[in-house]
Every structure is written in C-alpha cells, then in structure tokens.
Design an enzyme around this catalytic site. Structure first.
Site, mmCIF file in Angstrom:
data_model
loop_
_atom_site.group_PDB
_atom_site.id
_atom_site.type_symbol
_atom_site.label_atom_id
_atom_site.label_comp_id
_atom_site.label_asym_id
_atom_site.label_seq_id
_atom_site.Cartn_x
_atom_site.Cartn_y
_atom_site.Cartn_z
ATOM 1 N N ARG A 170 1.184 -1.332 0.157
ATOM 2 C CA ARG A 170 -0.294 0.524 0.210
ATOM 3 C C ARG A 170 1.021 1.381 -0.183
ATOM 4 O O ARG A 170 0.235 2.492 -0.834
ATOM 5 C CB ARG A 170 -0.879 -0.192 1.311
ATOM 6 C CG ARG A 170 -2.276 -0.883 1.031
ATOM 7 C CD ARG A 170 -2.564 -1.599 2.328
ATOM 8 N NE ARG A 170 -2.239 -1.882 2.628
ATOM 9 C CZ ARG A 170 -1.972 -3.340 2.375
ATOM 10 N NH1 ARG A 170 -3.129 -3.844 1.941
ATOM 11 N NH2 ARG A 170 -1.017 -4.701 2.956
ATOM 12 N N THR A 171 1.973 1.439 0.674
ATOM 13 C CA THR A 171 2.921 2.446 0.261
ATOM 14 C C THR A 171 3.389 3.068 0.268
ATOM 15 O O THR A 171 3.355 4.281 -0.547
ATOM 16 C CB THR A 171 3.753 2.422 2.358
ATOM 17 O OG1 THR A 171 2.662 2.009 3.201
ATOM 18 C CG2 THR A 171 4.280 3.972 2.962
ATOM 19 N N LYS A 206 25.981 -5.447 -1.969
ATOM 20 C CA LYS A 206 27.298 -5.531 -1.967
ATOM 21 C C LYS A 206 27.964 -4.951 -0.664
ATOM 22 O O LYS A 206 29.073 -3.942 -0.525
ATOM 23 C CB LYS A 206 27.443 -4.534 -3.444
ATOM 24 C CG LYS A 206 26.921 -5.150 -4.451
ATOM 25 C CD LYS A 206 27.172 -4.725 -5.509
ATOM 26 C CE LYS A 206 27.107 -5.005 -6.737
ATOM 27 N NZ LYS A 206 27.499 -4.030 -7.745
ATOM 28 N N ARG A 226 11.352 3.758 3.282
ATOM 29 C CA ARG A 226 10.954 2.869 3.955
ATOM 30 C C ARG A 226 12.148 1.416 4.751
ATOM 31 O O ARG A 226 13.165 1.361 3.699
ATOM 32 C CB ARG A 226 10.100 1.680 4.385
ATOM 33 C CG ARG A 226 9.880 0.868 4.686
ATOM 34 C CD ARG A 226 8.508 -0.582 4.204
ATOM 35 N NE ARG A 226 7.016 0.608 4.675
ATOM 36 C CZ ARG A 226 5.790 0.375 5.558
ATOM 37 N NH1 ARG A 226 5.889 -1.383 4.515
ATOM 38 N NH2 ARG A 226 4.593 0.961 5.041
ATOM 39 N N HIS A 236 5.844 6.198 11.828
ATOM 40 C CA HIS A 236 5.152 6.054 9.952
ATOM 41 C C HIS A 236 3.780 7.409 9.750
ATOM 42 O O HIS A 236 2.514 7.377 10.158
ATOM 43 C CB HIS A 236 4.452 4.404 9.925
ATOM 44 C CG HIS A 236 4.307 4.085 9.295
ATOM 45 N ND1 HIS A 236 4.108 4.856 7.857
ATOM 46 C CD2 HIS A 236 4.279 2.785 8.568
ATOM 47 C CE1 HIS A 236 4.200 4.270 6.686
ATOM 48 N NE2 HIS A 236 3.701 3.042 7.261
HETATM 49 C C1 NCD Z 1 2.661 -0.682 8.368
HETATM 50 C C2 NCD Z 1 4.244 -1.079 8.161
HETATM 51 O O1 NCD Z 1 4.351 -1.113 7.690
HETATM 52 O O2 NCD Z 1 4.453 -0.474 9.726
HETATM 53 N N1 NCD Z 1 1.531 -1.210 6.981
HETATM 54 C C3 NCD Z 1 1.929 0.054 5.959
HETATM 55 O O3 NCD Z 1 2.006 0.841 6.287
HETATM 56 N N2 NCD Z 1 0.249 0.194 5.610
HETATM 57 C C4 NCD Z 1 0.966 -1.968 9.022
HETATM 58 C C5 NCD Z 1 2.319 -3.852 9.034
HETATM 59 O O4 NCD Z 1 2.682 -3.667 8.949
HETATM 60 O O5 NCD Z 1 1.374 -4.277 9.921
#
Ligand code: NCD
Length: 311
Positions: A54-55, A83, A104, A132
């Site tokens: 999703r993100t 590497k 991320r 987040h």
């Molecule tokens: C979350 C995350 O990555 O922290 N997912 C997201 O970004 N929608 C929650 C999760 O992975 O449980």
C-alpha cells in the site's frame, strides 16, 4: 513546515489540518475523475528496504495522478545494499536523481539519518519499530471523514503497540487533538513506557488494558494492528501472542453505530472477513485515503499550492 516528514513532531496541528483539507480537495484527482498535473516534471524516488504494498503503491499512484513520475529502488536484494553500500551513500545518490524521496527501512532512525544526508525532502515511510507519519496522515484523514472531527474522540489502539510504528505515530497525533486513548495489548506488547510517559506528560488521557471486548461500546474508532512478527527477536515469543485478538462481526453488536474499525493493513487474522460487510469496516477506504494524503504531503513539501484552499 519542515522540509522533511520524519515524525509527527515535524507538523503543527494547524499544518495537519491544512494537509487534510488539501487531501479532501484532491479526492476527485485520486479517483481519476479529474486530472490535475500539479507535480508535472517532478520525480519521486520510492526507497523501500522492507516489504510494502500500500505505502509504496499509493505514493506512486499519488505522484502519477498529479502528473509526476516515480523511480523505485526495486527489490532490495538486487540493489547495491547487498554489496555492502551504506544507506548514506545510497541516499546521497538518490538526492541527485530526483526531487523528493520516500524511505522505508528496518532500522529505527534511518529516515532522520537519510534526511541529514539529503537536500531533497525525505518522507519517512516507516523506520523499524519507530514512526510512520504518512500513515498517520491518512489515518487522521479517515477518522475526520467518518466523524467530522478529530477532537475528543475515544480511540482504541489494539494489538502490537510495542513494535507497531503506525500506532506510535498515531497516538502522538491523537493526543494532540485531545482524543481519549485506550491502549489494548498483552503486557509483552504494551506501548513503550517512554511513549506513554511522553503522552501523559503532554496531558493525554490514556487507559491501558488487555481487554478488547470491554472497550468496544465506548470506542469511536477501533484501530486493529498486526503482530509485527519480523520485529520479534525470538520466534517462540511471537507464537505466544500470535492471533491474540480476533475481531468478528458478532463482537460489534454493542458498538456505537458510527464506530469505525480501522487497520493499516496487511491483516493476518486480527479482523475476521465477516466484519468487511458491516457498516463499521473502514480499512479499505483507509487504504485508498493513502493516495490523497500523500498527494497533499508531496505538494506541500515541493511548495506547490493545491487549488481551492486559503493559501
Ligand atoms: C504497516 C507498516 O508497514 O508499519 N503497513 C502499512 O504501511 N500500511 C503495518 C504493518 O505492516 O503491520
């Protein structure tokens, strides 16, 4: 606002509200019924060193719907990270390739580190068990769409409050809007004490319990989370708490009519599929709202005004 979004502390309450207003105006663009190339000529780098659906996709949809383009790190195992390239070197490169980047990374603090290495705006898309904040923007947008306000709501955060970065960022933001917070988890997965004391010192009203079912009648929002298997140092510890909360449609009979069930997704088994058909289910809409929230944020960080606002 700051040039980066690393934690919710980078935004004032007024800036949050103004971003949510921009996001609302961008709904027809996210739906594809209007084309508004506000970010034409801009390039986003999606730097995902951990899995994401999703993100990453909503960042990409947001940029492309606004006329911009996207480059991706791609599979981390085929990047130079294998590497031994440092995050610093990778981000210094990306700084020259594009206009804005999302990151991320499994390491807490990685987004701040990257922001220090780069001149372009960096958006924290999740740093280990840290923060987040872009998820929080879409969560706040979803709550405001459902309830018409943020202030004074009772929000139950359920599941892995220890390792869950979504609930770390969200609880900070909700406390600033005077929400009543109910933290529901087994003791091993309780909200970290430093976060609870930060929130309490800031005057937040917090109730901690292990009992999900007792909290349902009072809640305006029930925010379920996945137990973060990948963060457990020991698999046996995960097995002890896996599947501890499972919300079913039958559990919701005593809930307020307008109560919404949220989940950042992916869900494992925290929400039974029979909840999906109830009036309370809001998680797919919540995922859609990631597009408008991220559109609004990228416009702001790139100094592009969303038409229709006061600014
Ligand atoms: C979350 C995350 O990555 O922290 N997912 C997201 O970004 N929608 C929650 C999760 O992975 O449980």
């Amino acid at each position: 606002m700051d040039d980066d979004l690393i934690t919710m502390d980078d935004l004032t309450n007024e800036e949050i509200i103004s971003l949510l207003d921009d996001a609302e105006r961008l709904l027809p663009v996210a739906h594809g019924s209007e084309y508004l190339p506000l970010l034409q000529g801009k390039l986003l780098a999606n730097m995902f060193f951990e899995p994401s659906t999703r993100t990453r996709m909503s960042f990409e949809a947001a940029m492309k719907r606004l006329g911009g383009d996207v480059i991706n790190l791609g599979d981390v195992n085929s990047s130079s990270a294998v590497k031994g390239e440092t995050l610093y070197d990778t981000m210094r490169m990306v700084d020259g390739y594009c206009d804005i980047a999302s990151l991320r990374h499994p390491r807490q603090g990685a987004a701040q580190y990257a922001a220090d290495a780069c001149a372009i705006p960096i958006m924290n898309a999740g740093d280990g068990a840290g923060h987040h904040p872009t998820q929080t923007l879409l969560d706040l947008f979803t709550i405001r769409q459902a309830h018409g306000r943020l202030e004074g709501l009772t929000v139950a955060l359920v599941g892995d409050l220890r390792y869950g970065r979504t609930v770390h960022s969200l609880s900070h933001a909700l406390a600033r809007f005077d929400c009543n917070l109910i933290f529901i988890s087994p003791s091993q997965l309780a909200m970290p004490v430093e976060i609870v004391s930060d929130l309490t010192n800031a005057g937040a009203s917090i109730f901690e319990t292990e009992d999900l079912y007792g909290a349902i009648p009072d809640a305006d929002v029930i925010y379920m989370t996945r137990i973060q298997k990948e963060r457990f140092p020991d698999e046996d510890e995960y097995t002890k708490v896996a599947g501890i909360y499972k919300l079913t449609a039958a559990d919701l009979t005593g809930a307020k009519g307008e109560m919404i069930v949220m989940h950042p997704l992916p869900r494992v088994n925290e929400i039974s599929p029979d909840v999906d058909g109830t009036r309370h289910a809001c998680y797919f809409e919540q995922a859609f709202n990631g597009v408008v929230a991220r559109m609004a944020l990228m416009c702001r960080l790139l100094d592009v005004t969303v038409p229709g606002g006061d600014a």
